[in-house]
Design a protein around this motif. Structure first.
Motif, PDB file in Angstrom:
ATOM      1  N   PRO A   1       0.806  -1.221   0.000  1.00  0.00           N
ATOM      2  CA  PRO A   1       0.000   0.000   0.000  1.00  0.00           C
ATOM      3  C   PRO A   1       0.840   1.272   0.000  1.00  0.00           C
ATOM      4  CG  PRO A   1      -0.933  -1.615   1.499  1.00  0.00           C
ATOM      5  CD  PRO A   1       0.353  -2.185   1.011  1.00  0.00           C
ATOM      6  N   SER A   2       1.982   1.262   0.703  1.00  0.00           N
ATOM      7  CA  SER A   2       2.809   2.464   0.764  1.00  0.00           C
ATOM      8  C   SER A   2       3.456   2.779  -0.575  1.00  0.00           C
ATOM      9  CB  SER A   2       3.891   2.301   1.831  1.00  0.00           C
ATOM     10  OG  SER A   2       4.723   1.196   1.506  1.00  0.00           O
ATOM     11  N   GLN A   3       3.513   1.765  -1.453  1.00  0.00           N
ATOM     12  CA  GLN A   3       4.146   1.964  -2.752  1.00  0.00           C
ATOM     13  C   GLN A   3       3.178   2.513  -3.799  1.00  0.00           C
ATOM     14  OE1 GLN A   3       5.418  -2.208  -3.039  1.00  0.00           O
ATOM     15  NE2 GLN A   3       7.508  -1.425  -3.309  1.00  0.00           N
ATOM     16  N   LEU A   4       1.883   2.397  -3.523  1.00  0.00           N
ATOM     17  CA  LEU A   4       0.894   2.712  -4.542  1.00  0.00           C
ATOM     18  C   LEU A   4       0.777   4.218  -4.759  1.00  0.00           C
ATOM     19  CD1 LEU A   4      -1.961   0.242  -3.576  1.00  0.00           C
ATOM     20  CD2 LEU A   4      -0.181  -0.049  -5.289  1.00  0.00           C
ATOM     21  N   PRO A   5       0.904   4.682  -6.002  1.00  0.00           N
ATOM     22  CA  PRO A   5       0.659   6.098  -6.276  1.00  0.00           C
ATOM     23  C   PRO A   5      -0.796   6.434  -5.995  1.00  0.00           C
ATOM     24  CG  PRO A   5       1.772   5.006  -8.115  1.00  0.00           C
ATOM     25  CD  PRO A   5       1.282   3.942  -7.197  1.00  0.00           C
ATOM     26  N   THR A   6      -1.076   7.652  -5.695  1.00  0.00           N
ATOM     27  CA  THR A   6      -2.453   8.041  -5.433  1.00  0.00           C
ATOM     28  C   THR A   6      -3.208   8.136  -6.743  1.00  0.00           C
ATOM     29  OG1 THR A   6      -2.039  10.396  -5.691  1.00  0.00           O
ATOM     30  CG2 THR A   6      -1.576   9.446  -3.527  1.00  0.00           C
ATOM     31  N   PRO A   7      -4.549   8.060  -6.695  1.00  0.00           N
ATOM     32  CA  PRO A   7      -5.337   8.160  -7.920  1.00  0.00           C
ATOM     33  C   PRO A   7      -5.097   9.465  -8.675  1.00  0.00           C
ATOM     34  CG  PRO A   7      -6.673   7.300  -6.132  1.00  0.00           C
ATOM     35  CD  PRO A   7      -5.373   7.735  -5.529  1.00  0.00           C
ATOM     36  N   LEU A   8      -4.639  10.518  -7.964  1.00  0.00           N
ATOM     37  CA  LEU A   8      -4.369  11.767  -8.651  1.00  0.00           C
ATOM     38  C   LEU A   8      -3.143  11.671  -9.542  1.00  0.00           C
ATOM     39  CD1 LEU A   8      -5.030  14.323  -5.763  1.00  0.00           C
ATOM     40  CD2 LEU A   8      -6.514  13.781  -7.700  1.00  0.00           C
ATOM     41  N   GLU A   9      -2.240  10.731  -9.247  1.00  0.00           N
ATOM     42  CA  GLU A   9      -1.012  10.618 -10.017  1.00  0.00           C
ATOM     43  C   GLU A   9      -1.184   9.774 -11.269  1.00  0.00           C
ATOM     44  OE1 GLU A   9       1.476   9.028  -6.955  1.00  0.00           O
ATOM     45  OE2 GLU A   9       2.424  10.964  -6.599  1.00  0.00           O
ATOM     46  N   VAL A  10      -1.873   8.650 -11.163  1.00  0.00           N
ATOM     47  CA  VAL A  10      -2.062   7.764 -12.305  1.00  0.00           C
ATOM     48  C   VAL A  10      -3.483   7.215 -12.271  1.00  0.00           C
ATOM     49  CG1 VAL A  10       0.371   7.072 -12.365  1.00  0.00           C
ATOM     50  CG2 VAL A  10      -1.265   5.721 -11.037  1.00  0.00           C
ATOM     51  N   PRO A  11      -3.996   6.780 -13.417  1.00  0.00           N
ATOM     52  CA  PRO A  11      -5.324   6.158 -13.438  1.00  0.00           C
ATOM     53  C   PRO A  11      -5.352   4.947 -12.512  1.00  0.00           C
ATOM     54  CG  PRO A  11      -4.567   6.625 -15.660  1.00  0.00           C
ATOM     55  CD  PRO A  11      -3.408   6.873 -14.760  1.00  0.00           C
ATOM     56  N   THR A  12      -6.457   4.744 -11.840  1.00  0.00           N
ATOM     57  CA  THR A  12      -6.568   3.668 -10.851  1.00  0.00           C
ATOM     58  C   THR A  12      -6.219   2.307 -11.440  1.00  0.00           C
ATOM     59  OG1 THR A  12      -8.323   4.903  -9.729  1.00  0.00           O
ATOM     60  CG2 THR A  12      -8.137   2.549  -9.227  1.00  0.00           C
ATOM     61  N   GLY A  13      -6.708   2.022 -12.659  1.00  0.00           N
ATOM     62  CA  GLY A  13      -6.473   0.716 -13.248  1.00  0.00           C
ATOM     63  C   GLY A  13      -5.011   0.434 -13.574  1.00  0.00           C
ATOM     64  N   LEU A  14      -4.198   1.477 -13.644  1.00  0.00           N
ATOM     65  CA  LEU A  14      -2.786   1.296 -13.977  1.00  0.00           C
ATOM     66  C   LEU A  14      -1.876   1.359 -12.759  1.00  0.00           C
ATOM     67  CD1 LEU A  14      -2.517   3.401 -17.273  1.00  0.00           C
ATOM     68  CD2 LEU A  14      -2.952   0.949 -17.004  1.00  0.00           C
ATOM     69  N   VAL A  15      -2.455   1.597 -11.578  1.00  0.00           N
ATOM     70  CA  VAL A  15      -1.659   1.689 -10.351  1.00  0.00           C
ATOM     71  C   VAL A  15      -0.793   0.445 -10.122  1.00  0.00           C
ATOM     72  CG1 VAL A  15      -1.836   1.689  -7.828  1.00  0.00           C
ATOM     73  CG2 VAL A  15      -3.073   3.392  -9.163  1.00  0.00           C
ATOM     74  N   PRO A  16      -1.337  -0.793 -10.247  1.00  0.00           N
ATOM     75  CA  PRO A  16      -0.476  -1.966 -10.004  1.00  0.00           C
ATOM     76  C   PRO A  16       0.706  -2.042 -10.954  1.00  0.00           C
ATOM     77  CG  PRO A  16      -2.793  -2.596 -10.024  1.00  0.00           C
ATOM     78  CD  PRO A  16      -2.729  -1.194 -10.529  1.00  0.00           C
ATOM     79  N   HIS A  17       0.518  -1.621 -12.198  1.00  0.00           N
ATOM     80  CA  HIS A  17       1.591  -1.719 -13.194  1.00  0.00           C
ATOM     81  C   HIS A  17       2.672  -0.664 -12.954  1.00  0.00           C
ATOM     82  CE1 HIS A  17      -1.112  -4.462 -15.186  1.00  0.00           C
ATOM     83  NE2 HIS A  17      -2.042  -3.527 -15.201  1.00  0.00           N
ATOM     84  N   VAL A  18       2.267   0.498 -12.456  1.00  0.00           N
ATOM     85  CA  VAL A  18       3.252   1.514 -12.106  1.00  0.00           C
ATOM     86  C   VAL A  18       4.020   1.084 -10.858  1.00  0.00           C
ATOM     87  CG1 VAL A  18       3.568   3.911 -11.373  1.00  0.00           C
ATOM     88  CG2 VAL A  18       1.941   3.370 -13.191  1.00  0.00           C
ATOM     89  N   ALA A  19       3.303   0.537  -9.880  1.00  0.00           N
ATOM     90  CA  ALA A  19       3.961   0.080  -8.654  1.00  0.00           C
ATOM     91  C   ALA A  19       4.945  -1.048  -8.932  1.00  0.00           C
ATOM     92  CB  ALA A  19       2.911  -0.377  -7.645  1.00  0.00           C
ATOM     93  N   ALA A  20       4.611  -1.903  -9.893  1.00  0.00           N
ATOM     94  CA  ALA A  20       5.498  -3.017 -10.253  1.00  0.00           C
ATOM     95  C   ALA A  20       6.595  -2.585 -11.224  1.00  0.00           C
ATOM     96  CB  ALA A  20       4.684  -4.150 -10.869  1.00  0.00           C
ATOM     97  N   GLU A  21       6.619  -1.266 -11.570  1.00  0.00           N
ATOM     98  CA  GLU A  21       7.638  -0.689 -12.452  1.00  0.00           C
ATOM     99  C   GLU A  21       7.583  -1.246 -13.865  1.00  0.00           C
ATOM    100  OE1 GLU A  21      11.428  -0.996 -10.539  1.00  0.00           O
ATOM    101  OE2 GLU A  21      10.890   0.425  -8.961  1.00  0.00           O
ATOM    102  N   VAL A  22       6.411  -1.739 -14.259  1.00  0.00           N
ATOM    103  CA  VAL A  22       6.196  -2.092 -15.662  1.00  0.00           C
ATOM    104  C   VAL A  22       5.984  -0.810 -16.469  1.00  0.00           C
ATOM    105  CG1 VAL A  22       4.659  -3.272 -17.274  1.00  0.00           C
ATOM    106  CG2 VAL A  22       5.245  -4.337 -15.096  1.00  0.00           C
ATOM    107  N   LEU A  23       5.248   0.133 -15.899  1.00  0.00           N
ATOM    108  CA  LEU A  23       4.979   1.427 -16.522  1.00  0.00           C
ATOM    109  C   LEU A  23       5.529   2.537 -15.645  1.00  0.00           C
ATOM    110  CD1 LEU A  23       1.196   0.909 -17.412  1.00  0.00           C
ATOM    111  CD2 LEU A  23       3.127   0.742 -19.001  1.00  0.00           C
TER     112      LEU A  23
END
Length: 640
Positions: A13-35
């Motif tokens: 949870p501490s790694q997850l960007p807020t919804p204001l930073e990225v679209p909600t559906g892409l949060v896991p992919h940004v957190a996993a450094e895919v995007l």
């Protein structure tokens, strides 16, 4: 959709960007450094403008934006779905994309995304790929209508000698004279430049007013091609007027050839509406050319002009998107396969005056394969050379990885020497001592005030080639280590100064104002008129030296060691190749092949067995649809 935590780490949870930073559906992919967060936000903007920011379309758009960062032209949906933290089933994903207003099937339109043969593209990359494939196929089918094959055989005899049997170089030359497109593929020392020199001589005999140009992705590679042309002409029995005319063939970077527009690195003066004025365009190191640049180059060559592409498909591809030269060479990998249609085979045999070797495959119809010749013999190295054997083994590593590993172990008395830090704790010190001894020759010459040409020649005798730029095994660390070693053995060597005598410098940007290009190498020497003043000497194509004040130089760096990527297009008598002792995503089969084939005489390889084994098992893979467009999916799949 359930996250597949076994593929990539599950974000906390501490790694997850807020919804204001990225679209909600892409949060896991940004957190996993895919995007990256930027790619996610851009995808959202793109999809909203197109009228569909549903999760499946949003994910596809983000991955399409991500692809060029890793050299991919498109997203192969079948390949990526199983490696994502949270992805829809592939068939469902394809159906949603096909129905979206943001996506169109391959063809005319203005949507930001294109879905073509289960590949998802950004529109501009689909346009580049489709336009390039069409232009290459059309060009490959065109023959010179005015050329007499009897005359051609006579000209080929004059520059190659009488025909005696199957000869790939002679076939490649005949093809380049007959057709508007020729692809000559082969490793270093297989005779690509040797062949092109003779092509130019034959074409000049047929067309005395021939206008030809040499080009390459970098200024250094263009200068080396021009130098090789002049050396090759000296060995041919040509009239002085013809030799002089050919020796004046200009050599340019691709950007300068196309006429890059001020303020933009991607807009050019020459295009299909304003084509290049040359009758023959010869491009060396074509494997380094990205898909967008290749598309713009081919479009700018007149339909009645010849385009000759030279390259090594086993070297590292462009740092930008695409592997256009490798795709153009076809699906046979490094195997020296000739595939010819019956009409092309008969035409080549008639023109060259020799039989095509029996191993050539017969294609059922004419196609791009009729324009491709793979040269199959390493002529630069002595028969049985360890370096040549290692290069050939790396090319076949996909079929025999252990055999390749065995070849790379080298011999203590051979042209390939292995330094294994896992088995020998002193390996690094021993390699450094060998490199320092070699560089000390050049440094002593510089300090003694020797001719700059002699100093430059000595510096070109050795180079440390690193997979990484930073870290304990990177180029920066090796530069510092070699400089410290030289300070300990060469009196008067002062690396603590910025412009110390004997410092080799690598230009890292193009600067037309002082006629220096990215990749040019010079050396710091004392000014002959004022020994206290420092100048930097650079070699010129005609064998002389230019001396420039350090204040006039563009960005540059010390280059006792350089990255393998920077070494492309260069040759050194001794290449000392350094791989990291820990795994890295940059380590690929092509990286090792490129590094070892920079050596003209001998190579040293610093690497452990586990790192080498993993590296040989990892070829560069770039998502692209160019190869199946050119060669057809049936041929591509059959040859894998």
């Amino acid at each position: 959709m359930t996250p597949r935590s076994t593929q990539l780490p599950t974000p906390q949870p501490s790694q997850l960007p807020t919804p204001l930073e990225v679209p909600t559906g892409l949060v896991p992919h940004v957190a996993a450094e895919v995007l990256t967060a930027t790619e996610a936000r851009l995808a959202q903007q793109l999809c909203r403008l197109a009228g569909d920011d549903g999760p499946e379309v949003l994910l596809g758009a983000a991955l399409a934006l991500r692809g060029p960062r890793f050299g991919h032209v498109c997203v192969e949906l079948d390949a990526v779905a199983g490696h994502l933290v949270d992805a829809p089933p592939t068939e469902d994903w394809l159906q949603v994309l096909a129905a979206s207003p943001a996506v169109r099937p391959g063809g005319p339109g203005s949507t930001p995304l294109v879905l073509d043969a289960r590949r998802l593209y950004l529109d501009r990359y689909w346009q580049y790929e489709q336009q390039l494939a069409t232009a290459l196929a059309e060009r490959a089918a065109v023959r010179d209508p005015d050329l007499d094959t009897v005359d051609l055989r006579g000209w080929l005899d004059a520059v190659f000698g009488p025909a005696t049997g199957p000869d790939r170089q002679r076939l490649a030359a005949a093809l380049a004279v007959l057709r508007r497109l020729t692809v000559i593929a082969g490793g270093p020392g297989t005779g690509k430049t040797y062949t092109v020199v003779r092509v130019l001589a034959v074409l000049h005999a047929a067309h005395s007013e021939l206008r030809a140009v040499l080009a390459a992705p970098t200024g250094k590679a263009a200068a080396r091609l021009q130098e090789s042309l002049r050396d090759g002409l000296a060995a041919l029995p040509l009239p002085d007027t013809q030799r002089g005319a050919l020796a004046r063939t200009p050599a340019l970077t691709l950007h300068r050839l196309l006429g890059v527009q001020r303020g933009s690195a991607t807009r050019f003066r020459h295009d299909a509406d304003h084509p290049l004025p040359f009758d023959v365009v010869i491009v060396d190191e074509a494997s380094m050319v990205s898909l967008p640049l290749m598309a713009k180059l081919v479009a700018a060559v007149r339909p009645d002009a010849r385009l000759i592409l030279l390259g090594d498909r086993d070297q590292l591809a462009s740092v930008e998107a695409g592997a256009a030269f490798g795709d153009l060479c076809g699906p046979d990998g490094s195997r020296p396969v000739l595939r010819l249609s019956a009409p092309a085979r008969a035409e080549l045999e008639d023109a060259a005056g020799i039989e095509v070797d029996a191993a050539a495959q017969r294609a059922s119809r004419p196609g791009i394969w009729d324009a491709v010749v793979r040269l199959d013999r390493f002529r630069r190295y002595d028969a049985g050379s360890d370096v040549a054997a290692a290069a050939a083994a790396i090319q076949q590593a996909g079929h025999d990885p252990e055999g390749a590993l065995q070849r790379l172990r080298g011999r203590a008395d051979g042209a390939l020497c292995r330094y294994d830090p896992e088995r020998d704790p002193a390996a690094r010190d021993r390699l450094r001592a060998e490199v320092v001894d070699a560089y000390a020759v050049a440094v002593r010459l510089a300090l003694a005030g020797a001719d700059a040409r002699e100093v430059l020649a000595a510096l070109g005798g050795v180079r440390v080639l690193c997979a990484l730029r930073r870290g304990p095994d990177g180029a920066q660390a090796w530069n510092a280590s070699v400089a410290a070693g030289l300070a300990a053995v060469v009196p008067g060597f002062r690396p603590e100064q910025q412009w110390y005598v004997g410092r080799p410098v690598l230009v890292t940007v193009n600067d037309p104002a002082v006629r220096l290009s990215n990749g040019d190498v010079g050396v710091v020497v004392a000014d002959a008129d004022d020994p206290e003043r420092r100048v930097v000497a650079f070699p010129t194509v005609d064998g002389s030296v230019r001396r420039l004040s350090p204040a006039r130089l563009p960005d540059c760096e010390t280059t006792f060691a350089m990255t393998i990527h920077k070494s492309q297009g260069s040759q050194f008598a001794h290449a000392a190749v350094v791989l990291p002792v820990r795994p890295s995503p940059v380590l690929t089969r092509e990286l090792v092949y490129t590094a070892l084939t920079r050596a003209s005489q001998r190579a040293s390889l610093y690497a452990t067995d586990p790192i080498l084994r993993a590296t040989l098992a990892r070829p560069v893979q770039r998502a692209s649809g160019l190869q199946p467009r050119l060669w057809g999916p049936a041929i591509s799949e059959q040859a894998r």
